[in-house]
Scaffold this motif. Structure first.
Motif, mmCIF file in Angstrom:
data_model
loop_
_atom_site.group_PDB
_atom_site.id
_atom_site.type_symbol
_atom_site.label_atom_id
_atom_site.label_comp_id
_atom_site.label_asym_id
_atom_site.label_seq_id
_atom_site.Cartn_x
_atom_site.Cartn_y
_atom_site.Cartn_z
ATOM 1 N N MET A 176 0.912 -26.780 -14.093
ATOM 2 C CA MET A 176 0.292 -25.740 -13.273
ATOM 3 C C MET A 176 1.262 -25.263 -12.203
ATOM 4 S SD MET A 176 -3.548 -27.306 -12.814
ATOM 5 C CE MET A 176 -2.944 -28.769 -11.960
ATOM 6 N N ALA A 190 -3.212 -32.537 -7.138
ATOM 7 C CA ALA A 190 -3.337 -32.087 -8.520
ATOM 8 C C ALA A 190 -4.115 -33.127 -9.322
ATOM 9 C CB ALA A 190 -1.951 -31.890 -9.126
ATOM 10 N N HIS A 196 2.450 -30.344 -11.354
ATOM 11 C CA HIS A 196 2.175 -29.204 -10.478
ATOM 12 C C HIS A 196 3.422 -28.835 -9.699
ATOM 13 C CE1 HIS A 196 0.074 -26.510 -7.821
ATOM 14 N NE2 HIS A 196 0.411 -27.216 -6.753
#
Length: 334
Positions: A176, A190, A196
């Motif tokens: 992400m 996260a 992340h």
């Protein structure tokens, strides 16, 4: 005014303003004028975010200010005047053109040239969420996500959480990308097992499902307008490449200091020749090594850096300036 005497405050989020700008405008409209400091205390938001919010609102013509001594007070402009200005700036036709130009400029997708069957318009946010849930349920390898919101709403977070847990429980790699907090505060944790990274700016809200389908908002200023789903192989590959270009230059918020990548003399020689376009066999001849040694050197380096293929390896090394960033292409999935 409504029949009950309550002031109706329109949502400014659909016109591209941030959640904090929308919240600040509501506070000024309902509670009256205020300074950035009083607004921050009233809303329980960092003053840095309020300052950015009033800058947004001022640029949009939604607030005006008055100065008394050293104090600047902000006043809400009446909602009908604000909407009139915003509607004039972003008519549906003009904004649709801007969206298509934006997507083409970022990824060269040229949506109008793609086969009709590979481009699907999901007309509402609910329809987009339903299709996302179906695509996530079918994923087996990798889920890539780019979030362009400064603040993730509680509703969006509640929708995403069970999908994230489902993917991670099946062993799907979840990567992400998000925006770094503007005020320098700590990032939200996260999901355990996910990866992340954060960037200062991101061009497109995006999801890529197993590199077989990609989805982004139909209107980046109004998520209620649904989404565009692409299944064209080349278009999905371009968006995957876009993700990894952004990923390669973003930072891990949970590792504030990233150690420099140190390469051995052999690793430096191998990756430099690889970035110059030489094959494994050519590298082996030039360095007086066996082809197997070259392959082993590259595989060991990828394992050490936590990447899966040479495309990702090139991005990581290029971003760290360990080698020049070559013109690489994303790997083809079988």
């Amino acid at each position: 005014m409504t029949s009950a005497g309550a002031v109706v405050v329109p949502s400014l989020g659909r016109w591209g303003l941030s959640a904090h700008a929308d919240l600040t405008y509501r506070a000024l409209t309902l509670s009256g004028p205020g300074t950035t400091a009083t607004l921050a205390r009233h809303l329980g938001v960092e003053v840095t975010r309020i300052r950015r919010a009033v800058d947004e609102l001022s640029a949009a013509g939604a607030v005006r200010s008055s100065v008394a001594g050293r104090s600047r007070t902000w006043h809400a402009v009446p909602a009908d005047r604000v909407l009139s200005v915003l509607q004039g700036r972003r008519s549906p036709r003009v904004y649709g053109d801007r969206l298509r130009q934006h997507v083409a400029a970022v990824s060269g997708l040229h949506l109008d040239r793609l086969p009709a069957a590979s481009v699907c318009r999901l007309p509402t946010r609910a329809a987009a969420r339903h299709r996302i849930a179906e695509l996530v349920a079918a994923e087996r390898c990798e889920h890539l996500a780019v979030n362009t919101e400064d603040v993730i709403s509680a509703d969006a977070a509640a929708t995403a959480a069970p999908l994230d847990r489902s993917m991670l429980s099946r062993g799907v790699r979840l990567r992400m990308l998000g925006l770094a907090p503007l005020d320098g505060s700590a990032s939200e944790p996260a999901p355990p097992g996910s990866e992340h990274r954060e960037a200062t700016s991101l061009p497109l809200k995006l999801m890529v499902f197993d590199r077989r389908a990609a989805l982004f908002p139909a209107d980046p200023a109004d998520f209620e307008a649904g989404a565009i789903l692409l299944t064209d192989v080349d278009a999905v590959a371009q968006l995957t490449a876009l993700f990894y270009r952004l990923w390669g230059t973003a930072r891990d918020p949970y590792q504030p200091e990233v150690a420099a990548i140190l390469l051995s003399a052999r690793e430096q020689s191998v990756v430099s020749l690889l970035s110059a376009g030489h094959s494994e066999a050519e590298i082996a001849v030039r360095l007086g090594l066996s082809r197997r040694t070259v392959v082993y050197t590259l595989r060991a380096l990828m394992d050490r850096l936590g990447v899966d293929n040479r495309f990702q390896l090139a991005l990581v090394l290029g971003a760290a300036r360990a080698v020049p960033l070559p013109g690489v292409h994303p790997p083809q999935e079988s």
